[in-house]
Design a protein around this motif. Structure first.
Motif, PDB file in Angstrom:
ATOM      1  N   THR A 248       0.836  -1.200   0.000  1.00 19.71           N
ATOM      2  CA  THR A 248       0.000   0.000   0.000  1.00 19.71           C
ATOM      3  C   THR A 248       0.867   1.244   0.000  1.00 19.71           C
ATOM      4  OG1 THR A 248      -0.158   0.015   2.414  1.00 19.71           O
ATOM      5  CG2 THR A 248      -1.875  -1.178   1.222  1.00 19.71           C
ATOM      6  N   PHE A 249       0.333   2.308  -0.589  1.00 21.33           N
ATOM      7  CA  PHE A 249       1.053   3.583  -0.635  1.00 21.33           C
ATOM      8  C   PHE A 249       0.074   4.660  -1.086  1.00 21.33           C
ATOM      9  CE2 PHE A 249       1.419   1.341  -4.612  1.00 21.33           C
ATOM     10  CZ  PHE A 249       1.127   2.294  -5.578  1.00 21.33           C
ATOM     11  N   GLU A 250       0.511   5.900  -0.986  1.00 21.83           N
ATOM     12  CA  GLU A 250      -0.304   7.028  -1.431  1.00 21.83           C
ATOM     13  C   GLU A 250       0.434   7.799  -2.516  1.00 21.83           C
ATOM     14  OE1 GLU A 250      -1.790   9.570   1.611  1.00 21.83           O
ATOM     15  OE2 GLU A 250      -2.824   7.955   2.698  1.00 21.83           O
ATOM     16  N   MET A 251      -0.317   8.265  -3.495  1.00 25.65           N
ATOM     17  CA  MET A 251       0.247   9.036  -4.595  1.00 25.65           C
ATOM     18  C   MET A 251      -0.819   9.963  -5.146  1.00 25.65           C
ATOM     19  SD  MET A 251       2.079   7.640  -8.125  1.00 25.65           S
ATOM     20  CE  MET A 251       0.525   7.201  -8.920  1.00 25.65           C
ATOM     21  N   GLU A 252      -0.479  11.230  -5.301  1.00 23.37           N
ATOM     22  CA  GLU A 252      -1.397  12.219  -5.868  1.00 23.37           C
ATOM     23  C   GLU A 252      -2.726  12.276  -5.119  1.00 23.37           C
ATOM     24  OE1 GLU A 252      -0.805  14.386  -8.387  1.00 23.37           O
ATOM     25  OE2 GLU A 252       1.278  13.692  -8.473  1.00 23.37           O
ATOM     26  N   GLY A 253      -2.682  12.156  -3.786  1.00 26.13           N
ATOM     27  CA  GLY A 253      -3.899  12.236  -2.994  1.00 26.13           C
ATOM     28  C   GLY A 253      -4.768  10.998  -3.058  1.00 26.13           C
ATOM     29  N   LEU A 254      -4.236   9.918  -3.633  1.00 28.30           N
ATOM     30  CA  LEU A 254      -4.978   8.669  -3.749  1.00 28.30           C
ATOM     31  C   LEU A 254      -4.290   7.576  -2.953  1.00 28.30           C
ATOM     32  CD1 LEU A 254      -5.675   8.709  -7.601  1.00 28.30           C
ATOM     33  CD2 LEU A 254      -7.309   9.250  -5.789  1.00 28.30           C
ATOM     34  N   SER A 255      -5.072   6.672  -2.408  1.00 29.91           N
ATOM     35  CA  SER A 255      -4.555   5.524  -1.667  1.00 29.91           C
ATOM     36  C   SER A 255      -4.565   4.310  -2.592  1.00 29.91           C
ATOM     37  CB  SER A 255      -5.422   5.271  -0.428  1.00 29.91           C
ATOM     38  OG  SER A 255      -5.022   4.082   0.223  1.00 29.91           O
ATOM     39  N   PHE A 256      -3.412   3.658  -2.741  1.00 29.23           N
ATOM     40  CA  PHE A 256      -3.271   2.502  -3.616  1.00 29.23           C
ATOM     41  C   PHE A 256      -3.005   1.244  -2.780  1.00 29.23           C
ATOM     42  CE2 PHE A 256      -2.504   5.929  -6.459  1.00 29.23           C
ATOM     43  CZ  PHE A 256      -2.681   5.474  -7.763  1.00 29.23           C
ATOM     44  N   GLU A 257      -3.628   0.138  -3.206  1.00 34.52           N
ATOM     45  CA  GLU A 257      -3.299  -1.185  -2.681  1.00 34.52           C
ATOM     46  C   GLU A 257      -3.118  -2.118  -3.867  1.00 34.52           C
ATOM     47  OE1 GLU A 257      -5.229  -4.933  -0.183  1.00 34.52           O
ATOM     48  OE2 GLU A 257      -6.198  -2.964  -0.106  1.00 34.52           O
ATOM     49  N   VAL A 258      -2.007  -2.820  -3.908  1.00 34.02           N
ATOM     50  CA  VAL A 258      -1.734  -3.724  -5.032  1.00 34.02           C
ATOM     51  C   VAL A 258      -2.579  -4.977  -4.881  1.00 34.02           C
ATOM     52  CG1 VAL A 258       0.025  -5.015  -6.281  1.00 34.02           C
ATOM     53  CG2 VAL A 258       0.605  -2.825  -5.202  1.00 34.02           C
ATOM     54  N   LEU A 259      -3.464  -5.225  -5.841  1.00 35.87           N
ATOM     55  CA  LEU A 259      -4.335  -6.395  -5.803  1.00 35.87           C
ATOM     56  C   LEU A 259      -3.651  -7.630  -6.368  1.00 35.87           C
ATOM     57  CD1 LEU A 259      -7.758  -4.874  -6.941  1.00 35.87           C
ATOM     58  CD2 LEU A 259      -7.060  -5.500  -4.617  1.00 35.87           C
ATOM     59  N   LYS A 260      -2.863  -7.429  -7.435  1.00 44.77           N
ATOM     60  CA  LYS A 260      -2.215  -8.590  -8.051  1.00 44.77           C
ATOM     61  C   LYS A 260      -0.882  -8.171  -8.653  1.00 44.77           C
ATOM     62  CE  LYS A 260      -2.924 -12.429 -11.281  1.00 44.77           C
ATOM     63  NZ  LYS A 260      -3.767 -13.035 -12.321  1.00 44.77           N
ATOM     64  N   SER A 261       0.157  -8.919  -8.296  1.00 45.81           N
ATOM     65  CA  SER A 261       1.496  -8.710  -8.832  1.00 45.81           C
ATOM     66  C   SER A 261       2.261 -10.008  -8.684  1.00 45.81           C
ATOM     67  CB  SER A 261       2.212  -7.578  -8.080  1.00 45.81           C
ATOM     68  OG  SER A 261       3.557  -7.451  -8.515  1.00 45.81           O
ATOM     69  N   ASP A 262       3.063 -10.348  -9.685  1.00 53.27           N
ATOM     70  CA  ASP A 262       3.815 -11.601  -9.600  1.00 53.27           C
ATOM     71  C   ASP A 262       5.312 -11.368  -9.400  1.00 53.27           C
ATOM     72  OD1 ASP A 262       4.681 -10.727 -12.050  1.00 53.27           O
ATOM     73  OD2 ASP A 262       3.787 -12.345 -13.219  1.00 53.27           O
ATOM     74  N   GLY A 263       5.676 -10.135  -9.071  1.00 48.97           N
ATOM     75  CA  GLY A 263       7.087  -9.828  -8.857  1.00 48.97           C
ATOM     76  C   GLY A 263       7.791  -9.370 -10.112  1.00 48.97           C
ATOM     77  N   ARG A 264       7.240  -9.736 -11.278  1.00 49.83           N
ATOM     78  CA  ARG A 264       7.806  -9.284 -12.551  1.00 49.83           C
ATOM     79  C   ARG A 264       7.005  -8.143 -13.140  1.00 49.83           C
ATOM     80  NH1 ARG A 264       7.653 -14.698 -15.841  1.00 49.83           N
ATOM     81  NH2 ARG A 264       5.597 -14.660 -14.842  1.00 49.83           N
ATOM     82  N   ARG A 265       5.724  -8.129 -12.831  1.00 48.39           N
ATOM     83  CA  ARG A 265       4.860  -7.052 -13.307  1.00 48.39           C
ATOM     84  C   ARG A 265       3.675  -6.939 -12.375  1.00 48.39           C
ATOM     85  NH1 ARG A 265       3.132 -10.904 -17.910  1.00 48.39           N
ATOM     86  NH2 ARG A 265       1.257 -11.863 -17.081  1.00 48.39           N
ATOM     87  N   VAL A 266       3.129  -5.724 -12.320  1.00 49.51           N
ATOM     88  CA  VAL A 266       1.949  -5.496 -11.503  1.00 49.51           C
ATOM     89  C   VAL A 266       0.737  -5.522 -12.417  1.00 49.51           C
ATOM     90  CG1 VAL A 266       2.191  -2.981 -11.683  1.00 49.51           C
ATOM     91  CG2 VAL A 266       0.874  -3.973  -9.799  1.00 49.51           C
TER      92      VAL A 266
END
Length: 281
Positions: A248-266
Motif C-alpha cells: 500500500t502507498f499514497e500518490m497524488e492524494g490517492l490511496s493505492f493497494e496492489v491487488l495482483k502482482s507476480d514480482g515481474r509485473r503489476v
C-alpha cells in the motif's frame, strides 16, 4: 575433444541433467540464453521454454485471479438480472455464490444459452438445475500439475481455496498457458474496455494497463509523464521497484493497494481517495 576444449551448449545441457549441478533451473536458463545469442535457437523458442520452466516452479496462487476480481453470479439475484450479467460480461463460466460467500456451483454460458433457445428457462429453479459441481484446487498446487489435470479432466476452470478452505480466487487453463506464451487476446478482449471498476470493498479496481489519460479523467488527477503511458508504469517509477501484492502507498492524494502482482509485473490496484471521498458515477 580435449579437456581444455570449451564444451558446446549440448555438452553443457547433458552435464546439467547428470546430477552434478545444484541449481539446474538457473544453469539451464543460462545455456538457453547463450544458445540464443549464438543463433542456435530463436528468441521465441527460448521465451516459451523459459515459460515452461517457470510454470514448473510456480504455484496456483501465482497465476490465479483473486476473489476481488472474479465475475460471479449472485444466487440471490432474480433470473433476469443474472441473464443480463452473463450477457454483459461475456465469460464462458461463472462461479455461483450464495449470500454467505459459499460456492453453490458453476454456471456455463453454453448451458444457459441452450436452455434459452429451447425455451426451458423461465424460472429461477430451472437455472439452478444447470449448476455444475465446482472443481476446487489449493493455492499451493503446482501449475504444471494443474495443467495436466485440466488436460485429463477437460475442465477449463478451477476455484482456488486457501489453507482454511475459503474461496481465494479462480484459475483457468488460459491463465496457466499465458504464463508460458504471454498474454492471449481473444475476440472478447476489447483494448478500449473499461479498466476501472467499482471494488466490492470500496474504492475502485484499476488495471495497471490503464492509460494515464483515462486514469486522470476518472480520478480528476493530473499525473503527467512523457516517458510512460500507463498507471502501472508510473507507479513502478514512483516507488522505484515493482510493487508487491498487498503493498500500500499514497500518490497524488490517492490511496493505492496492489491487488495482483507476480514480482515481474503489476496487474491491478485498488484505488480510493485518501480522504475517502467518493466519485459520483
Amino acid at each position: 575433444m580435449s579437456a581444455d576444449s570449451p564444451r558446446t551448449w549440448l555438452d553443457k545441457l547433458t552435464h546439467l541433467f547428470s546430477g552434478e549441478q545444484v541449481d539446474h533451473l538457473t544453469q539451464l536458463t543460462e545455456i538457453l540464453n547463450a544458445s540464443k545469442e549464438k543463433n542456435l535457437i530463436d528468441a521465441d523458442a527460448v521465451f516459451m521454454i523459459e515459460g515452461v520452466l517457470g510454470v514448473s516452479e510456480m504455484r496456483v496462487r501465482d497465476a490465479m485471479i483473486p476473489r476481488s476480481q472474479m465475475v460471479c453470479v449472485d444466487e440471490s439475484e432474480d433470473l433476469q438480472s443474472i441473464l443480463d450479467e452473463l450477457l454483459e460480461s461475456s465469460h464462458s463460466r461463472y462461479p455461483v455464490l450464495a449470500d454467505d460467500g459459499s460456492v453453490k456451483g458453476v454456471l456455463l454460458t453454453k448451458d444457459v444459452l441452450r436452455a434459452v433457445v429451447k425455451h426451458n428457462l423461465s424460472e429461477k429453479a430451472q437455472l439452478e438445475e444447470l449448476y455444475r459441481p465446482p472443481v476446487l484446487v489449493p493455492e499451493s498446487k503446482r501449475l504444471n500439475v494443474l495443467l495436466r489435470e485440466f488436460k485429463a479432466s477437460r475442465n477449463h476452470m478451477a476455484l482456488v481455496v486457501d489453507e482454511y478452505g475459503e474461496l481465494a480466487g479462480l484459475i483457468t487453463i488460459e491463465d496457466v498457458l499465458e504464463e508460458i506464451v504471454g498474454d492471449i487476446v481473444d475476440e472478447h478482449d476489447d483494448e478500449e474496455s473499461d479498466h476501472i471498476q467499482k471494488h466490492f470493498q470500496g474504492g475502485y479496481s484499476v488495471d495497471a494497463v490503464t492509460f494515464l489519460e483515462d486514469f486522470n479523467a476518472f480520478f480528476k488527477t493530473d499525473i503527467q509523464n512523457e516517458q510512460l503511458e500507463t498507471i502501472g508504469g508510473v507507479v513502478t517509477q514512483f516507488l522505484g521497484h515493482i510493487p508487491a501484492e498487498g503493498e500500500t502507498f499514497e500518490m497524488e492524494g490517492l490511496s493505492f493497494e496492489v491487488l495482483k502482482s507476480d514480482g515481474r509485473r503489476v496487474d491491478s490496484f485498488k484505488v480510493q481517495f485518501a480522504l475517502m471521498t467518493e466519485i459520483s458515477a
